[in-house]
Design an enzyme around this catalytic site. Structure first.
Site, PDB file in Angstrom:
ATOM      1  CE  LYS A 186      13.781   0.776   1.182  1.00 40.84           C
ATOM      2  NZ  LYS A 186      12.523   1.494   0.912  1.00 40.84           N
ATOM      3  CD  GLU A 262      20.234   8.659  14.178  1.00 42.06           C
ATOM      4  OE1 GLU A 262      19.417   8.995  15.059  1.00 42.06           O
ATOM      5  OE2 GLU A 262      21.441   8.941  14.234  1.00 42.06           O
ATOM      6  CB  CYS A 296      11.959   9.861  15.622  1.00 46.01           C
ATOM      7  SG  CYS A 296      13.061  11.123  14.973  1.00 46.01           S
ATOM      8  CD  GLU A 393       7.923   6.244  17.202  1.00 42.67           C
ATOM      9  OE1 GLU A 393       7.979   5.108  16.670  1.00 42.67           O
ATOM     10  OE2 GLU A 393       8.750   7.126  16.951  1.00 42.67           O
TER      11      GLU A 393
HETATM   12  P1  NAP Z   1       9.846   1.733   8.965  1.00 38.86           P
HETATM   13  O1  NAP Z   1       8.594   1.003   8.695  1.00 38.86           O
HETATM   14  O2  NAP Z   1      10.824   1.131   9.895  1.00 38.86           O
HETATM   15  O3  NAP Z   1      10.498   1.975   7.530  1.00 38.86           O
HETATM   16  C1  NAP Z   1      11.666   2.739   7.370  1.00 38.86           C
HETATM   17  C2  NAP Z   1      12.369   2.333   6.091  1.00 38.86           C
HETATM   18  O4  NAP Z   1      12.760   0.961   6.201  1.00 38.86           O
HETATM   19  C3  NAP Z   1      11.516   2.430   4.842  1.00 38.86           C
HETATM   20  O5  NAP Z   1      12.351   2.803   3.757  1.00 38.86           O
HETATM   21  C4  NAP Z   1      11.021   0.995   4.667  1.00 38.86           C
HETATM   22  O6  NAP Z   1      10.695   0.668   3.343  1.00 38.86           O
HETATM   23  C5  NAP Z   1      12.250   0.231   5.101  1.00 38.86           C
HETATM   24  N1  NAP Z   1      11.969  -1.130   5.570  1.00 38.86           N
HETATM   25  C6  NAP Z   1      10.873  -1.596   6.215  1.00 38.86           C
HETATM   26  N2  NAP Z   1      11.026  -2.914   6.478  1.00 38.86           N
HETATM   27  C7  NAP Z   1      12.227  -3.284   5.973  1.00 38.86           C
HETATM   28  C8  NAP Z   1      12.949  -4.521   5.920  1.00 38.86           C
HETATM   29  N3  NAP Z   1      12.460  -5.647   6.445  1.00 38.86           N
HETATM   30  N4  NAP Z   1      14.159  -4.521   5.315  1.00 38.86           N
HETATM   31  C9  NAP Z   1      14.678  -3.395   4.781  1.00 38.86           C
HETATM   32  N5  NAP Z   1      14.041  -2.206   4.796  1.00 38.86           N
HETATM   33  C10 NAP Z   1      12.843  -2.144   5.395  1.00 38.86           C
HETATM   34  O7  NAP Z   1       9.575   3.194   9.515  1.00 38.86           O
HETATM   35  P2  NAP Z   1       8.607   4.297   8.936  1.00 38.86           P
HETATM   36  O8  NAP Z   1       7.219   3.924   9.302  1.00 38.86           O
HETATM   37  O9  NAP Z   1       8.921   4.583   7.516  1.00 38.86           O
HETATM   38  O10 NAP Z   1       9.088   5.575   9.765  1.00 38.86           O
HETATM   39  C11 NAP Z   1       8.630   5.866  11.023  1.00 38.86           C
HETATM   40  C12 NAP Z   1       9.628   5.408  12.073  1.00 38.86           C
HETATM   41  O11 NAP Z   1      10.886   6.021  11.856  1.00 38.86           O
HETATM   42  C13 NAP Z   1       9.210   5.832  13.471  1.00 38.86           C
HETATM   43  O12 NAP Z   1       9.418   4.776  14.361  1.00 38.86           O
HETATM   44  C14 NAP Z   1      10.151   6.981  13.780  1.00 38.86           C
HETATM   45  O13 NAP Z   1      10.370   7.218  15.133  1.00 38.86           O
HETATM   46  C15 NAP Z   1      11.388   6.562  13.064  1.00 38.86           C
HETATM   47  N6  NAP Z   1      12.270   7.703  12.798  1.00 38.86           N
HETATM   48  C16 NAP Z   1      13.417   7.817  13.535  1.00 38.86           C
HETATM   49  C17 NAP Z   1      14.251   8.917  13.331  1.00 38.86           C
HETATM   50  C18 NAP Z   1      15.513   9.083  14.125  1.00 38.86           C
HETATM   51  O14 NAP Z   1      16.356   9.852  13.704  1.00 38.86           O
HETATM   52  N7  NAP Z   1      15.685   8.391  15.241  1.00 38.86           N
HETATM   53  C19 NAP Z   1      13.903   9.876  12.390  1.00 38.86           C
HETATM   54  C20 NAP Z   1      12.730   9.729  11.664  1.00 38.86           C
HETATM   55  C21 NAP Z   1      11.924   8.619  11.882  1.00 38.86           C
HETATM   56  P3  NAP Z   1       9.168   0.617   2.847  1.00 38.86           P
HETATM   57  O15 NAP Z   1       8.770   2.015   2.616  1.00 38.86           O
HETATM   58  O16 NAP Z   1       9.223  -0.164   1.606  1.00 38.86           O
HETATM   59  O17 NAP Z   1       8.381  -0.050   3.932  1.00 38.86           O
END
Ligand code: NAP
Length: 489
Positions: A186, A262, A296, A393
């Site tokens: 997803k 991650e 990230c 962040e």
């Molecule tokens: P996010 O809001 O946590 O969303 C990530 C994914 O999770 C999206 O596909 C989102 O879907 C889904 N999601 C959100 N809420 C959910 C729930 N309650 N249940 C199931 N799935 C859910 O993060 P983002 O804003 O897309 O990405 C930025 C974050 O990712 C930053 O914090 C960054 O540091 C982190 N990141 C970490 C790494 C690593 O390797 N450590 C790499 C890249 C990014 P929707 O699109 O529908 O909201």
């Protein structure tokens, strides 16, 4: 780079399959469609399918049904599917880069870099598929034997973010396919197009139907919730924010689901007074500005030795101030838009909070008016200890520079966060370098370099940046179980 015309943009968007991919078939979503937008214009690009809970269940059913055959497919064959997909991604990198830039905003040059990085996971794991092994040893008492075998974990759920629309997928799909796992993927709703193209490429590469099932959805919690509580699911790999990671981990506790997390970062970038300041500024530009700061691994705060702090800040400000904002598809653009208005609002709020508490903007500090979610590259100095951006962040093109007096203070400041993904260290003193690397509480360190991402290396964090590793030899272990057989001879 030659000028990209609107008709070329439309052509690549038209080539993307917009449906759900379940059990080897493309089909509509029961909830209709969701719109995908270009963050540089705020105009819609296209609509993709919106999956219902039943669609998501059908995707898991397909992954479960395909599991046993795929687990026993010859490892060489699984590896060759990945190798063919690697070749296709590489051949089609210009098209894929254009698509990624349209949905995510980064420049074509940056999209090309992500596509190379993403493809490398398929090449690496095409090679690792044939290196899964166990062991056979004589028990210490000499009587029995210890036999271990590695087996695929089983059906996996993979949830990915919008900031690296392709690489965050291949980093999971590559090792899962190599290990013999089936999956439901997803992607983030803001950037589903790169992943839809990837599913098509894997289909063309001969991945059997049902091994990879792709759902796009307007409500991620509604569609993935029932899968997480389904005992047939054996693993969830999540890349995204720490906040969502915590919620998913709580949901996964009911079935004691195996997890890889991650999550977010708050990377310190430390420059000691013995460092080459110009090299540190060059590294800072990469660590800060890759992906417009929406990574990230992005350097979130710069801790610089007092003796070189002013020189570092002014050289960094000069470079940041010379960057050109624009659509990622336009020639000469250095910095694209942020992903959406919410993200830009958060960046703006953090900058205003710091300035309100006494920080000064050497360059930037504002969002750009007009269409697109643009924010100026910004360097802040005189950062007060209570500024929120030291703890949160930023996820935008903002570099706070703060001085320190000695090594202990630098390390204490670097470790003063709930996160522990990556840190960057610039020093020319070898003993200091190793001493500092040992004391930093992060999963990764860039030593005299501003980037750590590499398909051959174990990527991942400690503390509230999560657990598990993606890439390298370690990455495939996330998709394997070790079974031990006690042998009586
Ligand atoms: P996010 O809001 O946590 O969303 C990530 C994914 O999770 C999206 O596909 C989102 O879907 C889904 N999601 C959100 N809420 C959910 C729930 N309650 N249940 C199931 N799935 C859910 O993060 P983002 O804003 O897309 O990405 C930025 C974050 O990712 C930053 O914090 C960054 O540091 C982190 N990141 C970490 C790494 C690593 O390797 N450590 C790499 C890249 C990014 P929707 O699109 O529908 O909201």
């Amino acid at each position: 780079m030659s000028t990209i015309t609107p008709s070329q943009e439309q052509q690549i968007v038209d080539q993307v399959p917009k449906q759900l991919y379940i059990a080897g078939e493309w089909r509509d979503g029961a909830k209709g469609t969701i719109s995908v937008e270009d963050p540089s214009t705020e105009e819609p690009l296209c609509d993709v399918a919106d999956a219902s809970v039943d669609d998501a269940k059908a995707a898991l059913d397909a992954a479960v049904a395909a599991g046993p055959d795929f687990a026993t497919m010859a490892p060489r064959e699984r590896g060759e599917i990945l190798r063919r997909a690697f070749e296709t991604i590489t051949e089609r990198k210009d098209d894929l880069a254009l698509l990624m830039t349209l949905e995510m905003g980064k420049t074509i040059k940056e999209s090309l870099a992500e596509i190379t990085y993403a493809a490398e996971f398929f090449r690496w794991y095409s090679e690792e598929a044939v290196r899964i092994d166990g062991r056979y040893t004589v028990a210490a008492n000499g009587a029995g034997r210890v036999l271990t075998m590695k087996q695929p974990v089983g059906p996996c759920l993979m949830i990915t973010p919008w900031n690296f629309p392709l690489a965050m997928g291949t980093r999971k799909i590559g090792p899962a396919v190599a290990a013999g796992c089936t999956m439901v993927v997803k992607p983030a709703q803001q950037t589903p197009l790169s992943m839809l193209m990837l599913a098509k490429i894997l289909e063309e590469a001969g991945l059997p139907g049902g091994v990879l099932n792709l759902i796009t959805a307007s409500s991620s919690s509604e569609t993935t919730g029932p899968l997480i509580s389904d005992p047939r699911l054996r693993k969830m790999s999540f890349t995204g924010s720490t906040e969502v990671g915590r919620k998913l981990m709580a949901q996964a506790s009911d079935t004691l689901l195996r997890l890889s997390m991650e999550l977010g970062g708050n990377a310190p970038f430390i420059v000691f007074d013995d460092a080459d300041v110009d090299a540190a500024v060059a590294g800072a530009m990469i660590a800060k500005m890759r992906n417009m700061g929406e990574a990230c691994t992005s350097a979130n705060r710069f801790h610089v030795a007092g003796a070189v702090a002013d020189e570092f800040a002014s050289k960094l400000a000069e470079k940041m101030g010379s960057l050109k904002l624009g659509r990622g598809v336009e020639e000469g653009t250095d910095v694209g838009p942020l992903i959406d208005d919410d993200q830009r609002g958060k960046v703006s709020e953090l900058v205003q909070d710091a300035i309100g508490r006494g920080a000064s903007a050497v360059v930037g500090g504002h969002q750009r008016d007009g269409a697109g979610y643009f924010y100026e590259p910004t360097v802040l100095t005189d950062i007060p200890d209570d500024a929120k951006l030291l703890q949160e962040e930023i996820f935008g093109p903002v570099a706070p520079v703060k001085g320190f007096t000695d090594e202990d203070e630098a390390i204490a400041a670097a470790n003063n966060t709930e996160y522990g993904l990556v840190a960057y260290v610039y020093t020319n003193d070898l003993k200091r370098a190793l001493r500092v690397c040992e004391r930093l509480e992060t999963g990764m360190i860039g030593l005299n370099q501003g980037m750590v991402s590499n398909a051959q290396a174990p990527f991942g964090g400690v503390k509230q940046s999560g657990f598990g590793r993606e890439g390298g030899y370690e990455g495939i272990e996330e998709y394997l179980e070790t079974k031990y057989v006690a042998v009586n001879l």
